[in-house]
Design a protein around this motif. Sequence first.
Motif, PDB file in Angstrom:
ATOM      1  N   ARG A 101       3.621  -2.072   5.664  1.00 49.37           N
ATOM      2  CA  ARG A 101       2.885  -1.071   4.878  1.00 49.37           C
ATOM      3  C   ARG A 101       2.279  -1.804   3.684  1.00 49.37           C
ATOM      4  N   VAL A 102       0.951  -1.813   3.613  1.00 49.62           N
ATOM      5  CA  VAL A 102       0.240  -2.489   2.538  1.00 49.62           C
ATOM      6  C   VAL A 102      -0.290  -1.431   1.590  1.00 49.62           C
ATOM      7  N   GLU A 103       0.247  -1.424   0.356  1.00 52.72           N
ATOM      8  CA  GLU A 103      -0.170  -0.452  -0.662  1.00 52.72           C
ATOM      9  C   GLU A 103      -1.158  -1.129  -1.587  1.00 52.72           C
ATOM     10  N   ILE A 104      -2.331  -0.522  -1.766  1.00 50.00           N
ATOM     11  CA  ILE A 104      -3.446  -1.176  -2.454  1.00 50.00           C
ATOM     12  C   ILE A 104      -3.773  -0.399  -3.729  1.00 50.00           C
ATOM     13  N   ALA A 105      -3.723  -1.120  -4.849  1.00 48.45           N
ATOM     14  CA  ALA A 105      -4.057  -0.510  -6.134  1.00 48.45           C
ATOM     15  C   ALA A 105      -5.561  -0.271  -6.218  1.00 48.45           C
TER      16      ALA A 105
END
Length: 589
Positions: free
Chosen positions: A51-55
């Motif tokens: 899971r890649v969480e992107i600001a």
Amino acid sequence: MTASRRRFTIGAAGAAGMVKKYVVSPHGGRGGHRDIGSALRAAAARGRPARVEIAPGHYEEHLAVRGETELVALGEPGSVVVSGPRGTVLDVLGQVVVRGLVLVGRDAAAGVVDCQGGALVLDHVEVRAHDGVCVQVRPRAAATLTDCRFRFGRVVFDGSAGHVERCGFSDCADNALAVVQNARVTVRAARVDGARIHGVRVSDAWAHLAGCEVTGTEKAALMADTRAEMIVEDCRVDAVHMAALAYVEQSRGSVRGTRVADAENGVLVASGADPSVHGCVFADCRDTGVHVQEAGRGTFEDCEILGAGNVGILSTSGGAPRVSGCRVTGGNVGIAVTDKARGRFTGTAVSDLTGVALRVWDESKAVFEQMRVERCPFGLETRGNGGTAAELTDAVIQDFDMAAVAAVGQSRTVVRKVRAERGLVGFSVGEEAQLHVHDCEVTAMTTGGALAHGSSRLVAVNLGVTDAQSFGLCATDSAYVDVAHSRFDGCGATGMRFDGSGGGRLVECSVTGTGVTAVQHNDRVDLTTLRTTLPVVRIAEPAPAPVSVVNNYYGPVFHQAVHHAQLAWNNSTVVQRQTNHSDEDGVGG
């Protein structure tokens, strides 16, 4: 599993808490990544669901996503923008979920998002394709698109499966959504605005559209071609430049509960297509509400056509629709069958037109049953050669300006159990046409009940004419009438009149009322079984006009021999020259 039941999410491993999380921020940070690509590479190296969480921020990258991966915007949808200067921005192979991102690309022929295989989910994603394709879903792949926005480029399902829900397509330079090459896609509550070609094109594929809105397309809004199957339910199409729906090239499918407004054609069917259309409304179409041509067929039930600019329902150039329970109101012509077309029309009402209610022309054949026509200049009009034929059965035609039924040319028309009320003439046949009338009633005509003129033929059995202000039946010119078991009551001037060289026979007919005469005839009709108490009057034929013979000689007329003459006539200018020459005896002048 059908496309309508597919939903694609991170697999069972993710549900068990085995997903590895990666954080991306433009400013980096402890344990974080400055770009999305580095996070994806790290996830690929571990080989675990990620899971890649992107600001929030703008990332200029080309992303290749493999395996079981989720890309999520940490801020509001649209706060994360990923773009590339050219070509594909998101290359997908695996089970991939993307949420809340904006993906922007240019010249992406393969798609700003290219799903090469596996299962892709786009949720609350915006894709902008400048001079390219927004999303390409390749053969044997699958994609679910929910609450997404697609601008400028099209979405293509090519031999793939998909589900599209609550998505918007705007300003597409091509088709907004293309379902091609054996793809299977469901589309729900989508909106298409301003596509340069089609809103949705289904070609050699299957698609189910429900609750969608399409507006402003330059060609057919919803197009099925090349043996496609397109199912349309509860959709709205308006303000399109051509047809709202089109089924061509042996396509099929169904349309239910759909409303069309301001299209050139409400639904166009051609080249062997055979859709089923039920419970739809086609309002203010600029040309036709239903248009069937070129061996197109189709079943149309319980539809309403309002204010068509030209024809409400048109079958032409070999079309053959089946129409039942429909209503045509307002506009010019109600139903027209022309140019070697066919059609069967049952239980249909036509009213308030400026032209003809029912038209059969030019080698066409049509059957009308249980029809109701009100407030139209003409009821049924037939015209054409001997291959033109129409049947009208169990119908009511009321409040017409001209004729309830008019047949001309060499057409052949049969009417049975037709009631004509309040018009000029009930039944009219002219030129070389044939009109057969069985078990019909004509009431309250301002002129007459039945009229035969030219060299036409009228056959009537059990015809009743009541309260015609002039005549019950009139034959003129060289028309022939064969009337049996018919009655004429209360006709203002005469029950029957035979003028010119028109003639025929009357078998067991009656004339009643207070008219001036029962029959005015020219000795060319058999009256032996006529029942009446009114006078029968022979019409004196006018004496033939004197014949004048005029001899018109074009040029001079000579009554004796003329020698050495110079002649000129029909000239505006004559030049005469004198020439010396020898005489016939050879002595000079």
